[in-house]
Write an enzyme that holds these catalytic residues in place. Structure first.
Site, mmCIF file in Angstrom:
data_model
loop_
_atom_site.group_PDB
_atom_site.id
_atom_site.type_symbol
_atom_site.label_atom_id
_atom_site.label_comp_id
_atom_site.label_asym_id
_atom_site.label_seq_id
_atom_site.Cartn_x
_atom_site.Cartn_y
_atom_site.Cartn_z
ATOM 1 N N LYS A 40 -1.327 -0.672 -7.678
ATOM 2 C CA LYS A 40 -0.059 -0.086 -8.097
ATOM 3 C C LYS A 40 0.927 -1.204 -8.407
ATOM 4 O O LYS A 40 1.120 -2.110 -7.597
ATOM 5 C CB LYS A 40 0.537 0.819 -7.015
ATOM 6 C CG LYS A 40 1.896 1.419 -7.391
ATOM 7 C CD LYS A 40 2.429 2.333 -6.315
ATOM 8 C CE LYS A 40 3.090 1.597 -5.170
ATOM 9 N NZ LYS A 40 4.441 1.067 -5.513
ATOM 10 N N ASP A 79 4.158 2.430 -11.415
ATOM 11 C CA ASP A 79 5.042 3.268 -10.605
ATOM 12 C C ASP A 79 6.508 2.910 -10.863
ATOM 13 O O ASP A 79 7.142 2.225 -10.072
ATOM 14 C CB ASP A 79 4.680 3.050 -9.125
ATOM 15 C CG ASP A 79 5.545 3.845 -8.169
ATOM 16 O OD1 ASP A 79 6.087 4.895 -8.569
ATOM 17 O OD2 ASP A 79 5.685 3.403 -7.009
ATOM 18 N N LYS A 97 8.805 5.458 -11.836
ATOM 19 C CA LYS A 97 9.603 6.637 -11.469
ATOM 20 C C LYS A 97 10.715 6.924 -12.481
ATOM 21 O O LYS A 97 11.890 7.021 -12.128
ATOM 22 C CB LYS A 97 10.203 6.463 -10.073
ATOM 23 C CG LYS A 97 9.189 6.235 -8.961
ATOM 24 C CD LYS A 97 9.896 6.116 -7.615
ATOM 25 C CE LYS A 97 8.913 5.926 -6.474
ATOM 26 N NZ LYS A 97 8.279 4.591 -6.490
ATOM 27 N N ASP A 120 15.671 10.187 -16.370
ATOM 28 C CA ASP A 120 16.817 10.090 -17.277
ATOM 29 C C ASP A 120 16.792 11.326 -18.164
ATOM 30 O O ASP A 120 16.010 12.246 -17.945
ATOM 31 C CB ASP A 120 16.732 8.791 -18.095
ATOM 32 C CG ASP A 120 18.105 8.240 -18.448
ATOM 33 O OD1 ASP A 120 18.937 9.015 -18.983
ATOM 34 O OD2 ASP A 120 18.346 7.044 -18.207
ATOM 35 N N THR A 171 8.478 9.644 0.369
ATOM 36 C CA THR A 171 7.973 9.753 1.747
ATOM 37 C C THR A 171 8.931 9.136 2.764
ATOM 38 O O THR A 171 8.721 9.278 3.962
ATOM 39 C CB THR A 171 6.587 9.094 1.879
ATOM 40 O OG1 THR A 171 6.626 7.780 1.320
ATOM 41 C CG2 THR A 171 5.540 9.926 1.150
ATOM 42 N N ARG A 216 1.616 -2.105 2.925
ATOM 43 C CA ARG A 216 1.656 -3.106 3.981
ATOM 44 C C ARG A 216 0.438 -3.111 4.897
ATOM 45 O O ARG A 216 0.068 -4.163 5.427
ATOM 46 C CB ARG A 216 2.938 -2.899 4.807
ATOM 47 C CG ARG A 216 4.178 -3.414 4.107
ATOM 48 C CD ARG A 216 5.467 -2.865 4.699
ATOM 49 N NE ARG A 216 5.773 -1.531 4.183
ATOM 50 C CZ ARG A 216 6.913 -0.889 4.420
ATOM 51 N NH1 ARG A 216 7.846 -1.464 5.163
ATOM 52 N NH2 ARG A 216 7.122 0.309 3.909
#
Length: 234
Positions: A32, A59, A61, A64, A119, A211
């Protein structure tokens, strides 16, 4: 649908991302590219990752007005991403514009998915700060239903919402789920999380893991563990 583990390359520089992937040579994991790496390294990082054989979830997002998102999506279509995303809150018209913009003359296109609720957002925060009534689960499902009506392939949600989305919108409507941690890991800023094994049981199609892999002492071993545990309960 096959289950996929996507490694979140949450690095600020191209050199960090490429160095991280060196031990994976010959394996080309699904990765990603988020805002941090894309803004830091520029579009060239996409071409480099694709040349390495990686499939890429871009990614960014997008959120608009429909016209702007459509034009931006048309530019991104040239980067050969395998998945791109928009915010479902941007309306059905905006999502339709994104799908139209990335569809090639032969009808092929990357998967287009919509972010429902991040999340890191709890139900309390959603209601009190975002002003959205109802439960978090109801909101995620409503956003997902709008995404499907707009012709999208699926949504980004937490693993906890995968079951209700598949129940109401079908098994082929994809759930891409971040918020994945091993049991011993700190949740960090995430609120709605699950382990790889739990995500599998809940029906996630893709898990996005940052992570727990990138900060591991042995990232390749952590990735292999994710793949193994995510597939164990399929």
């Amino acid at each position: 649908m096959s289950r996929e583990v996507i490694i979140a390359l949450d690095f600020a520089e191209r050199e960090q991302a490429i160095a991280f992937l060196q031990p994976f040579r010959g394996r080309a994991p699904y990765v990603k590219v988020g805002m941090e790496l894309f803004y830091g390294a520029g579009p060239a990082i996409m071409r480099e990752l694709k040349e390495m054989g990686c499939r890429v979830f871009l990614d960014l997002k997008m959120h608009d007005i429909p016209h702007t998102v459509g034009r931006a999506a048309r530019v991104l279509a040239h980067l050969s991403a395998d998945i791109i995303n928009v915010h479902a809150a941007g309306t059905r018209a905006m999502m339709e514009a994104a799908v139209e913009a990335v569809t090639r003359p032969d009808g092929t296109r990357p998967l287009v998915i919509a972010v429902t609720q991040l999340t890191s957002t709890s139900e309390k925060v959603m209601q009190e700060e975002l002003g959205i009534g109802g439960s978090l689960e109801e909101t995620v499902l409503a956003y997902a239903a709008n995404a499907r009506k707009a012709g999208l392939d699926g949504v980004v949600c937490s693993p906890l919402e995968s079951p209700i989305i598949h129940e109401h919108l079908g098994a082929s409507f994809v759930t891409v789920t971040p918020g994945i941690r091993f049991p011993e890991d700190s949740p960090g800023d995430q609120k709605r999380i699950a382990t790889p094994a739990d995500a599998c049981r809940l029906g996630s199609d893709y898990i996005v893991v940052g992570r727990s892999i990138t900060a591991a002492a042995d990232p390749v071993a952590a990735y292999d563990r994710c793949v193994r545990e995510f597939a164990a309960h399929a």
